[in-house]
Design an enzyme around this catalytic site. Structure first.
Site, short mmCIF file in Angstrom:
data_model
loop_
_atom_site.label_atom_id
_atom_site.label_comp_id
_atom_site.label_asym_id
_atom_site.label_seq_id
_atom_site.Cartn_x
_atom_site.Cartn_y
_atom_site.Cartn_z
CG ASP A 243 50.62 -107.36 -15.46
OD1 ASP A 243 51.87 -106.68 -14.98
OD2 ASP A 243 50.46 -108.00 -16.55
CE1 TYR B 20 50.96 -109.82 -22.12
CE2 TYR B 20 49.51 -108.80 -20.53
CZ TYR B 20 50.67 -109.53 -20.78
OH TYR B 20 51.46 -110.09 -19.87
CE LYS C 297 53.78 -107.77 -18.04
NZ LYS C 297 52.34 -107.50 -18.30
CG HIS D 51 56.56 -108.51 -22.47
ND1 HIS D 51 55.34 -107.98 -22.95
CD2 HIS D 51 56.45 -109.40 -21.67
CE1 HIS D 51 54.45 -109.00 -22.62
NE2 HIS D 51 55.02 -110.13 -21.79
#
Length: 312
Positions: free
Chosen positions: A47, A52, A81, A112
């Site tokens: 994931d 990120y 996401k 997200h």
């Protein structure tokens, strides 16, 4: 079959591995090794998220694992996401993520957060107003974002679509307009924040729940919570093992985040929790509910905009 190798059926007919490697807040230079090692020891669910800013490293870790010849792309379940500044540019966003990851398709693509931040703001990920508050476009509906997500399914770039951080209110609104029911709702979930109302609603609607932050936070009080420790002693394992195993027993998949090889391996040593074990933990969550003491560890500054009234 080991508990860690459990799989759950999604409403698409595909299966999602119950245990996934989470990569949020994993430092640069660590993620590639963590992903490669995780896959080498049996993880099949990875994931990440555009936000990120580690998709490229995650992709390198996947590539390294595939190069070993011990695992094929179709054996892996990769999730990323759609970030908030891309809600009006969904296909552009998925193309960026696929390029970063070095993949031809995603197994799961999630919204997200159900909110649009100014795509032309003063930062590509976190645009702000002069007063420091998030630059949010309130006139945009997450329903429109979902309609764009639905169109991705015909492109072959994603196998399934879902949401993340959706409250029951937002899910109900989405389902009134959706042509495709989300396959997954990824939420913060642990005994200090069981979110039972959302979990039950998702189960009723055929939406699978994936838990993030399953251990709470760093130094989480959950590790020393008496009921968790009690079940851990009974099973002869650590509190962390119990906290991860709790989700599988609930029928949810869970993301265990670590970049340490030994911990990545330890997180696979899950155990089966029986009704009595679950009852002990349920009593703990009931006590927290009675005291209104649920604790949310992931609380964005824009949380109140979509149904996080406070941090409890």
């Amino acid at each position: 079959m080991a508990i860690a190798d459990t799989r759950f059926k999604l409403n698409t007919g595909a299966e999602i591995p119950a245990l996934g490697l989470g990569t949020w807040q994993s430092g640069p230079g660590e993620v590639e090794r963590a992903v490669s090692h995780a896959i080498s020891v049996g993880y099949r669910h990875i994931d990440t998220a555009f936000c990120y800013q580690n998709e490229e490293e995650v992709g390198k870790g996947i590539k390294e694992a595939l190069a070993s010849g011990k695992v094929k792309r179709e054996d892996l379940f990769v999730t990323t996401k759609l970030w908030c500044t891309y809600h009006t540019r969904v296909e552009e966003a998925v193309d960026l993520s696929l390029k970063n990851l070095g993949l031809d398709y995603l197994d799961l693509y999630l919204i997200h957060w159900p909110i649009l931040m100014n795509p032309n703001g003063n930062h590509p990920l976190f645009p702000k107003h002069p007063d420091g508050s998030r630059d949010i476009i309130h006139s945009h509906s997450h329903i429109d974002s979902w309609k764009s997500m639905e169109k991705l399914l015909a492109t072959g770039k994603v196998k399934a679509i879902g949401v993340s951080n959706y409250s029951k209110r937002y899910l109900e609104e989405l389902l009134r307009h959706a042509s495709v029911v989300p396959a997954v709702n990824q939420i913060e979930n642990h005994p200090s924040l069981p979110q039972q109302e959302i979990v039950d609603f998702c189960k009723e609607k055929g939406i699978h729940v994936t838990a993030y932050s399953p251990l709470g936070s760093t130094g989480s009080p959950l590790f020393s919570a008496e009921p968790i420790v009690e079940v851990a002693k009974k099973k002869g394992v650590t509190p962390a093992t119990i906290l991860l195993s709790w989700h599988i027993a609930r029928g949810s998949s869970v993301l265990a985040k670590s970049v340490t090889p030994s911990r990545i391996e330890d997180n696979r040593n899950l155990v089966e929790l029986d009704d009595s074990d679950m009852a002990i933990i349920a009593k703990y969550t009931d006590e927290l509910a009675a005291k209104k003491a649920f604790q949310r560890f992931v609380y964005p500054p824009f949380g109140i905009d979509f149904g996080f009234p406070d941090k409890s």
